[in-house]
Scaffold this motif. Structure first.
Motif, PDB file in Angstrom:
ATOM      1  N   LEU A  80      -2.438   1.472   7.801  1.00 14.10           N
ATOM      2  CA  LEU A  80      -1.932   2.064   6.337  1.00 14.10           C
ATOM      3  C   LEU A  80      -2.077   3.232   6.039  1.00 14.10           C
ATOM      4  CD1 LEU A  80      -3.379  -1.552   4.803  1.00 14.10           C
ATOM      5  CD2 LEU A  80      -0.769  -0.986   5.365  1.00 14.10           C
ATOM      6  N   MET A  81      -3.375   3.704   6.384  1.00 20.50           N
ATOM      7  CA  MET A  81      -4.070   5.308   5.916  1.00 20.50           C
ATOM      8  C   MET A  81      -2.897   6.111   7.147  1.00 20.50           C
ATOM      9  SD  MET A  81      -6.133   5.699   3.869  1.00 20.50           S
ATOM     10  CE  MET A  81      -7.822   5.095   3.125  1.00 20.50           C
ATOM     11  N   ALA A  82      -2.761   5.744   7.952  1.00 19.34           N
ATOM     12  CA  ALA A  82      -1.973   6.427   8.876  1.00 19.34           C
ATOM     13  C   ALA A  82      -0.700   6.595   8.734  1.00 19.34           C
ATOM     14  CB  ALA A  82      -1.794   5.962  10.367  1.00 19.34           C
ATOM     15  N   GLY A 120      19.219  -1.790   5.837  1.00 21.36           N
ATOM     16  CA  GLY A 120      18.782  -2.017   7.247  1.00 21.36           C
ATOM     17  C   GLY A 120      17.175  -2.386   7.037  1.00 21.36           C
ATOM     18  N   MET A 121      17.107  -3.318   5.800  1.00 23.27           N
ATOM     19  CA  MET A 121      15.556  -3.854   5.615  1.00 23.27           C
ATOM     20  C   MET A 121      15.853  -5.324   5.374  1.00 23.27           C
ATOM     21  SD  MET A 121      15.236  -4.123   2.104  1.00 23.27           S
ATOM     22  CE  MET A 121      13.594  -3.674   1.861  1.00 23.27           C
ATOM     23  N   ARG A 122      14.482  -5.886   5.166  1.00 25.89           N
ATOM     24  CA  ARG A 122      14.624  -7.667   5.136  1.00 25.89           C
ATOM     25  C   ARG A 122      14.130  -8.184   3.805  1.00 25.89           C
ATOM     26  NH1 ARG A 122      10.050  -9.540   7.309  1.00 25.89           N
ATOM     27  NH2 ARG A 122       8.743  -8.353   8.580  1.00 25.89           N
ATOM     28  N   PHE A 123      13.782  -7.003   3.118  1.00 19.08           N
ATOM     29  CA  PHE A 123      13.021  -7.827   1.935  1.00 19.08           C
ATOM     30  C   PHE A 123      11.830  -8.503   2.311  1.00 19.08           C
ATOM     31  CE2 PHE A 123      17.180  -6.902  -0.034  1.00 19.08           C
ATOM     32  CZ  PHE A 123      16.949  -6.147  -1.088  1.00 19.08           C
ATOM     33  N   SER A 124      10.679  -7.778   2.920  1.00 14.65           N
ATOM     34  CA  SER A 124       9.613  -8.462   3.534  1.00 14.65           C
ATOM     35  C   SER A 124       8.535  -8.608   2.200  1.00 14.65           C
ATOM     36  CB  SER A 124       8.832  -7.509   4.486  1.00 14.65           C
ATOM     37  OG  SER A 124       7.424  -7.944   4.582  1.00 14.65           O
ATOM     38  N   ASP A 125       7.915  -9.510   2.186  1.00 15.64           N
ATOM     39  CA  ASP A 125       6.854  -9.938   1.040  1.00 15.64           C
ATOM     40  C   ASP A 125       6.003  -8.718   0.799  1.00 15.64           C
ATOM     41  OD1 ASP A 125       3.887 -10.704   2.537  1.00 15.64           O
ATOM     42  OD2 ASP A 125       5.749 -11.074   3.735  1.00 15.64           O
ATOM     43  N   ARG A 126       5.650  -7.892   1.828  1.00 13.35           N
ATOM     44  CA  ARG A 126       4.905  -6.579   1.964  1.00 13.35           C
ATOM     45  C   ARG A 126       5.604  -5.600   1.142  1.00 13.35           C
ATOM     46  NH1 ARG A 126       1.095  -9.613   2.711  1.00 13.35           N
ATOM     47  NH2 ARG A 126      -0.870  -9.362   3.943  1.00 13.35           N
ATOM     48  N   HIS A 136       0.900  -1.240  -0.026  1.00 14.22           N
ATOM     49  CA  HIS A 136      -0.166   0.062   0.041  1.00 14.22           C
ATOM     50  C   HIS A 136       0.859   1.068  -0.087  1.00 14.22           C
ATOM     51  CE1 HIS A 136      -3.963  -2.033   0.461  1.00 14.22           C
ATOM     52  NE2 HIS A 136      -3.594  -2.730   1.195  1.00 14.22           N
ATOM     53  N   GLY A 137       2.207   1.231  -0.599  1.00 16.20           N
ATOM     54  CA  GLY A 137       2.879   2.441  -0.475  1.00 16.20           C
ATOM     55  C   GLY A 137       2.547   3.388  -1.762  1.00 16.20           C
ATOM     56  N   ASN A 138       3.552   4.272  -1.844  1.00 12.79           N
ATOM     57  CA  ASN A 138       3.496   5.170  -3.004  1.00 12.79           C
ATOM     58  C   ASN A 138       3.642   4.477  -4.434  1.00 12.79           C
ATOM     59  OD1 ASN A 138       4.422   7.121  -0.384  1.00 12.79           O
ATOM     60  ND2 ASN A 138       2.323   7.717  -1.659  1.00 12.79           N
ATOM     61  N   LEU A 139       3.071   4.979  -5.538  1.00 13.00           N
ATOM     62  CA  LEU A 139       3.210   4.406  -6.815  1.00 13.00           C
ATOM     63  C   LEU A 139       4.840   4.454  -7.460  1.00 13.00           C
ATOM     64  CD1 LEU A 139       1.803   3.143  -9.255  1.00 13.00           C
ATOM     65  CD2 LEU A 139       1.173   5.770 -10.073  1.00 13.00           C
ATOM     66  N   MET A 158      -2.763  -0.103  -4.349  1.00 15.23           N
ATOM     67  CA  MET A 158      -2.712  -1.447  -3.911  1.00 15.23           C
ATOM     68  C   MET A 158      -2.027  -2.500  -4.791  1.00 15.23           C
ATOM     69  SD  MET A 158      -5.587  -4.064  -2.106  1.00 15.23           S
ATOM     70  CE  MET A 158      -4.884  -5.819  -1.241  1.00 15.23           C
ATOM     71  N   CYS A 159      -0.830  -3.196  -4.229  1.00 17.95           N
ATOM     72  CA  CYS A 159      -0.347  -4.223  -4.974  1.00 17.95           C
ATOM     73  C   CYS A 159      -1.162  -5.524  -4.610  1.00 17.95           C
ATOM     74  CB  CYS A 159       1.155  -4.179  -4.611  1.00 17.95           C
ATOM     75  SG  CYS A 159       2.016  -5.827  -5.417  1.00 17.95           S
ATOM     76  N   PRO A 160      -1.884  -6.140  -5.679  1.00 16.14           N
ATOM     77  CA  PRO A 160      -2.633  -7.230  -5.346  1.00 16.14           C
ATOM     78  C   PRO A 160      -1.713  -8.327  -4.804  1.00 16.14           C
ATOM     79  CG  PRO A 160      -2.408  -7.138  -7.781  1.00 16.14           C
ATOM     80  CD  PRO A 160      -2.128  -5.707  -7.101  1.00 16.14           C
ATOM     81  N   PRO A 161      -2.350  -9.333  -4.025  1.00 12.61           N
ATOM     82  CA  PRO A 161      -1.486 -10.291  -3.464  1.00 12.61           C
ATOM     83  C   PRO A 161      -1.127 -11.354  -4.571  1.00 12.61           C
ATOM     84  CG  PRO A 161      -3.827 -10.512  -2.610  1.00 12.61           C
ATOM     85  CD  PRO A 161      -3.732  -9.238  -3.547  1.00 12.61           C
TER      86      PRO A 161
END
Length: 565
Positions: free
Chosen positions: A399-401, A281-287, A262-265, A551-554
């Motif tokens: 997500l909105m916040a 410093g990030m873990r390449f999360s699926d999200r 739900h990030g920016n385009l 939204m990036c669809p699952p």
């Protein structure tokens, strides 16, 4: 220093003081009672915050740690008291939060007998903690506490569990304070590999379309200044993971927004267009990655991380650069060439404009209809001059916040990222008021999340914790409902919520409150909330079937974001 013959419980108190602990979040019970008795004589130095549920203690300790940068501490009894902390322990492990959980345990002579409130806490928590240890003797207290705090805070931070047998609490010991800064076979600060450093420099210097992914590791490593210096010297745009959002100000010219589902385009599209991708410093999360088989296949990837287990775990990288990013970023900055990437930077604008026109403007500046979550979030952020700490629950409110709050200071977002724990926000926000007492703490939550730990309103009441609670009430489990609307033919299976009167609940706890439904009343309601000393509950009645977009669809790729649904 002279040794003193004291009980193990008293030794724990002195060890905590020796490690500069100021606040403890806890709940007493049978097997931890000697410790609470010892705590009675240390109330002038160790401030104990009585929560209403042990899960609340764990989340409050997390909020304290995330806001302050120090180790959070919670103190509970055995059995259900201990198991109630497990959600918080797992959450802290996923989000690299330094925390020490101290739980009572039955006496060692009763272990394995199914004694009242006996649980194998070490066995249960080993997979979800950095270290889990059972203190069986008073002689182990000083050593175990020193080791616990060192492990919790060093390297990649995380939770540590101390299972404190009752006999060890009452035994006498010749106590001597102890600190640790070394454990054999544990390397929390890897030495930077010069060859990998040079390889990274070469890639960055020759890149035409470099892009940086900013993770929470920048905040955990206190590397915010080093990040800015690196970005500015090489003129490299960046995107932030949700937990890394406040590592760089929202309005910094090189900050292109949030990464992920739900990030920016623009930052999502550009992830699959850049030629060098630098993850910090990030873990390449699926999200964040979406479909791995299509993620950044065109790019050479450099990964800066302190944890070797993260290298090549999800995404195969070309140059791993192990070490504290405060050091690795500084060394990279010293060696890279200054340059300008004007054309590459400008290419982000068309996507930012498209997202603003099709999504953002409608969300924060609606012309009619009910209140939107995004407009409430943005209004609260701006009313606090974008300087407050955002604490969120999980779901659409989160997500909105994250999307519409603005960040000007470091350590300004506290949210449950990896575990996605509903009920997180209220107790975490309580902890944050102790971790950052001079900042405004804004706790956003949905009607589902609030009810998961609503009992912590009692802690707010007793402590007069100045939490500004913003309840975004849409009478749904909103995030699940959105997925049902988009992918399950609007079959709203058990997502509509029947809600209580939150104004009456707030009144019962002595917390000032206000409900707002009309757009023309929003600013006045926010002003009342912020001008009220102490806690406040602002319930915003928002559109019931609003959606978080893009939204990036699952299962989809990061460059296949939906702007409509």
């Amino acid at each position: 220093m002279n040794k003193q013959n004291i009980t193990g419980a008293e030794a724990l108190m002195r060890a905590l003081e020796h490690h500069n602990v100021k606040n403890i979040f806890g709940y007493p019970g049978g097997t931890i009672m000697p410790v609470f008795d010892a705590l009675y004589d240390h109330k002038d130095k160790l401030n104990h915050i009585l929560v209403r549920h042990e899960q609340g203690a764990a989340h409050a300790a997390q909020g304290y740690a995330r806001a302050s940068g120090e180790v959070g501490v919670c103190l509970v009894t055995s059995g259900p008291g201990a198991t109630n902390t497990i959600t918080g322990i797992a959450d802290a492990m996923m989000d690299s939060t330094p925390m020490v959980v101290i739980a009572g345990q039955v006496a060692t002579s009763f272990l394995g007998t199914d004694f009242f409130q006996e649980v194998d806490l070490v066995g249960v928590t080993q997979p979800i903690s950095k270290w889990s240890y059972q203190i069986r003797s008073a002689e182990d207290v000083a050593w175990a506490v020193a080791r616990a705090f060192y492990i919790a805070k060093s390297g990649r931070p995380g939770p540590v569990v101390l299972d404190f047998a009752k006999n060890a609490q009452v035994e006498k010991v010749d106590y001597e304070p102890m600190l640790l800064d070394y454990i054999r076979s544990y390397d929390p600060d890897p030495t930077i590999d010069d060859a990998q450093l040079q390889a990274a420099v070469q890639l960055i210097n020759t890149a035409e379309k470099p892009f940086v992914l900013v993770g929470q590791g920048v905040e955990l490593g206190n590397a915010q200044k080093e990040l800015a210096a690196f970005l500015e010297k090489a003129d490299i745009p960046c995107g932030c993971t949700m937990l890394g959002l406040s590592a760089i100000p929202t309005d910094h010219s090189l900050n292109k927004g949030m990464l992920g589902m739900h990030g920016n385009l623009a930052p999502n599209i550009k992830t699959n267009q850049c030629d060098v991708l630098i993850a910090v410093g990030m873990r390449f999360s699926d999200r964040v990655t979406g479909k791995l088989s299509t993620y950044a296949k065109q790019a050479k990837i450099i990964h800066l991380d302190i944890d070797p287990s993260e290298i090549d775990k999800n995404v195969k990288v070309d140059v791993p650069l192990l070490g504290n990013c405060k050091k690795t970023l500084a060394q990279l900055t010293e060696l890279i060439n200054p340059k300008k990437n004007t054309e590459w930077l400008n290419s982000f604008e068309e996507y930012a404009k498209r997202e603003y026109e099709r999504v953002i403007e409608k969300e924060i500046h609606p012309k009619e209809g009910p209140l939107n979550m995004g407009e409430v979030v943005r209004a609260v952020s701006e009313a606090t001059h974008n300087e407050s700490v955002l604490v969120t629950d999980v779901g659409q409110n989160q997500l909105m916040a994250a999307r519409y709050f603005k960040y000007t200071k470091n350590r300004s977002i506290i949210t449950s990222g990896g575990a996605g724990t509903m009920g997180f926000s209220l107790p975490a926000a309580i902890g944050a008021t102790f971790g950052a007492p001079n900042r405004t703490i804004c706790s956003f939550m949905g009607d589902g999340g609030l009810q998961m730990n609503i009992q912590e309103l009692g802690t707010v009441m007793e402590q007069k914790a100045p939490v500004k609670i913003i309840l975004l009430n849409n009478n749904f489990l909103g995030n699940v409902r959105q997925w049902q609307a988009m992918f399950f033919d609007r079959r709203y299976s058990f997502t509509p919520m029947m809600n209580p009167d939150y104004m009456k609940i707030a009144e019962a706890y002595g917390i000032p409150s206000r409900r707002v439904k009309k757009r023309e009343d929003l600013q006045d309601a926010i002003r009342e909330m912020l001008e009220t000393d102490g806690p406040f509950l602002l319930e915003a009645l928002v559109v019931e079937e609003g959606n978080v977009l893009p939204m990036c669809p699952p299962g989809g790729s990061v460059n296949e974001m939906l702007l409509d649904c």
